[in-house]
Every structure is written in C-alpha cells, then in structure tokens.
Design a protein around this motif. Structure first.
Motif, PDB file in Angstrom:
ATOM      1  N   ASP A 165      -5.246  -0.739  -4.831  1.00 12.01           N
ATOM      2  CA  ASP A 165      -5.328  -1.633  -3.537  1.00 12.01           C
ATOM      3  C   ASP A 165      -6.418  -2.712  -3.006  1.00 12.01           C
ATOM      4  N   GLU A 166      -6.107  -4.105  -3.337  1.00 16.11           N
ATOM      5  CA  GLU A 166      -7.194  -5.199  -2.867  1.00 16.11           C
ATOM      6  C   GLU A 166      -8.865  -4.964  -3.655  1.00 16.11           C
ATOM      7  N   THR A 201       0.777  -0.891   0.320  1.00 13.16           N
ATOM      8  CA  THR A 201       0.033   0.496   0.402  1.00 13.16           C
ATOM      9  C   THR A 201       0.558   1.169   0.074  1.00 13.16           C
TER      10      THR A 201
HETATM   11 MG   LIG Z   1      -2.150  -2.500   2.147  1.00 14.99          MG
END
Ligand SMILES: [Mg+2]
Ligand SMILES: Nc1ncnc2c1ncn2[C@@H]1O[C@H](COP(=O)(O)OP(=O)(O)OP(=O)(O)O)[C@@H](O)[C@H]1O
Length: 345
Positions: free
Chosen positions: A160-161, A42
């Motif tokens: 991000d995911e 991240t």
């Molecule tokens: Mg992360």
C-alpha cells in the motif's frame, strides 16, 4: 490468482468504500490499483487478507474463499507492506525481519539466518541489520519492510503506497529493486500507488478506481495508455500519455545504420569502439549518451533531440558501438507501438 466477485464494502457509518467490484488479479503478476484519495484502494487491499470484511460478494485467493480460512493464518500467508514500513521501533532490523518466521515456528537461529539472507536480497548490509529502524533512512526502512513481508515466502504480497514517502531518486531505485526481485520470485503482487509513472513501470495490469469505489478500467499499461475507457481515465493518466507509451517500448528491433563519416558531425570513439562524443568540423564537442537495445523509445527520442545530428548511438552490452538510429526511425517505430497496443486491446 486473486479473484473478486461482486464485492461490496459499506462501512457502518454508511460510506460505500468499494462498489460491486469484480476483478481478477493474475498469479505471478503485478496488479496496480490507482485512483484519487478515498476511492477504496486500501479497503480493496485489506479485504484480501481480511483486515476488512466485505459486506457482500466473494474474494478467492488461489481458488479458496478467504472467509473460509482462519484470518490469522491467512494473514501470515500474505505479505503486507505499508508506506511507513510499520517496523517495530524497539527491535533491531534483523529481528524485525525475523518476526514472521518466528511466528511460524522456525527456531530463532533459522529465523535469523533467513532474515540475514533477506537483508542481502533487498540490498542492505549485515551491519544495517544490527541497527534500529530509526537509525535507517526512509528508503532503507522501506527495504526492511519489503524484506519482512517476504520473510515467510508468501505467494501473495500486498503493498500500500510502499514508496510514497521517499524522494524520487530513491523511489526509482526501490522500483528497480522490486522489478528485479519480482523477476526471481514471481509473487502475486497487489500494489497501490498515486503515481501514474510508478503504475506504468511496475504494473502488468492497472486498475483505475473512481470515488465511491467504482472500478473504471483494468488493462495492461500499454492498452490503458492507448485506449483510455473515458475522459476520467484519460485525465488521470495525464497529458503525456503518448510519451508514457513510448517509455514502455524498447529500441530492440528499431533499425540502425553505420555512423556518418566526413559530414558536419562525426561520432568519436575510443580504442575499444565506445562512443566518446560528437565532434564538429570546427572542433565543437557535444556529449553523447549511447543507448542499448533494452532502453526505451522515450530515452531514444530524448537522446535524438540532444544529439546534434538527430542520430542516436547504439551500443552492445559491453558499450561498443553497433550503429546509429535516426529520429525518423524512432518516430516510425513509435507510431507502430501505438497501433500494436491497439491491436492488443
Ligand atoms: Mg489508501
Ligand atoms: N473504518 C472505516 N470506517 C468508515 N469509513 C471508512 C473506513 N475506512 C475507510 N473508510 C472510507 O472509505 C473510503 C475508501 O477509503 P480507502 O482508505 O479505501 O481509500 P484509498 O483509496 O485507500 O484512499 P487514499 O488514497 O487516501 O489512501 C473513504 O471514503 C474512507 O473515508
């Protein structure tokens, strides 16, 4: 293109989140960042749009050093999608998507028209646009998140995911949608995930990180699966590396021959030459799952195991039988897939 050069990030509390990262993310390609929790994925992503500033090193987007650009402007030129979609709860779905075009100074009408178009692009109905985020399923909310990130037509998309919180079936659908969109849009995408299968499916290249923000290996999925740099990477990819490699290779080019006749099992076709099932001489029937050229060698192997003859029925785009392929042929080709990946590496 996004270029990291000797980028280091140390937070004020002393945590090193990213360690001396040099990495090239090609234009129009999908770079997937994977690695265990806390390894700096991240942080790496957020340094691209300056939500986090590096301690040292440089990051260039399209050749331009990001620190030389206005942070707010930079952020508007980069789409950002996160796991919970991050939608505004009190705005309708349509207004959520129209947010950035409005910020960019498009009139309300144009912004809404653009938003309506994007709603369709990500596979949602106009009716869904009138609802509020909490009135949508998790998968639908993620689609809205993607639509919103695409609204300003940014060349770069950070994800991000994004599909981390939805069930496996919806997740596969969202991956398919993203692959379809990417074929049309060719964005430069940086995608974070914990899921190796997702990384292999979506990535043009995969960067594997280890705790402490160390990049261990960055390579194409096939190269990574065929030649993991060390035990850490091999463990991370899991025990079924060979099978995952087969999921990347298609049946196209694997030889096929005529279906057997007058033997223990016959392939029964309908009037339009579409395979119906395998039938034995004593009247037993076994289902058949015909495969097309674009299907993977893994699917072919799976079908050859289910098939009573070890043969896989092959069909054209219209579903008509073109021939059958033996398990041996699939095996031979599977071995080739492995050596090709080695040559490419
Ligand atoms: Mg992360
Ligand atoms: N603002 C911050 N201040 C201090 N430490 C931080 C900060 N943000 C992140 N970290 C630390 O930096 C490291 C990397 O965090 P990061 O969020 O980049 O990891 P990640 O790979 O995204 O993890 P996950 O898979 O759990 O999302 C972790 O040790 C984290 O605790």
């Amino acid at each position: 293109m996004i270029q990291f050069d000797a980028v280091h990030k140390r937070f004020p509390n002393g945590t090193t989140a990213v360690h001396d990262l040099t990495l090239r993310m090609p234009e129009g390609g999908v770079t997937v960042l994977v690695g265990s929790s806390g390894c700096g994925k991240t942080t790496t992503l957020r340094m691209i749009n300056r939500m986090v500033e590096p301690t040292s090193g440089t990051i260039r987007v399209g050749g331009k050093d990001v620190t030389r650009q206005d942070a707010a402007e930079l952020r508007r030129s980069i789409g950002y999608v996160i796991q919970q979609a991050g939608l505004f709860p009190h705005r309708t779905v349509l207004d959520n998507i129209a947010t950035v075009p409005l910020l960019l100074g498009h009139g309300r009408r144009r912004a809404r028209a653009k938003a309506a178009e994007l709603l369709e692009t990500v596979g949602l109905t106009a009716e869904a646009g009138k609802r509020y985020p909490h009135q949508l399923s998790g998968g639908q909310q993620q689609r809205v998140g993607v639509a919103r990130a695409l609204a300003a037509d940014p060349p770069v998309l950070l994800m991000d995911e994004p599909f981390g919180a939805v069930d496996p079936v919806v997740r596969t659908q969202l991956q398919d949608e993203l692959l379809r969109l990417q074929k049309e849009l060719s964005k430069t995408i940086v995608f974070v995930t914990h899921d190796v299968d997702e990384a292999v499916r979506l990535g043009d290249q995969i960067a594997i990180f280890r705790t402490g923000g160390h990049l261990v290996q960055c390579a194409s999925p096939a190269e990574l699966l065929a030649r993991p740099a060390d035990d850490f990477v091999a463990d991370f990819l899991g025990a079924e590396r060979g099978l995952k490699l087969l999921s990347l290779k298609t049946l196209a080019g694997v030889p096929q021959g005529p279906a057997p006749e007058g033997e223990a099992w016959t392939l029964v076709l309908d009037a339009a030459d579409k395979p119906l099932h395998w039938a034995s001489k004593d009247g037993a029937e076994i289902p058949v799952r015909p495969l097309k050229d674009g299907d993977s060698l893994l699917a072919a192997l799976d079908e050859s195991i289910a098939s009573p003859t070890g043969l896989v029925a092959r069909v054209d785009a219209a579903g008509r039988l073109t021939g059958v392929t033996s398990r041996d042929d699939i095996h031979r080709h599977a071995g080739q897939a492995h050596s090709e990946a080695r040559v490419a590496a």
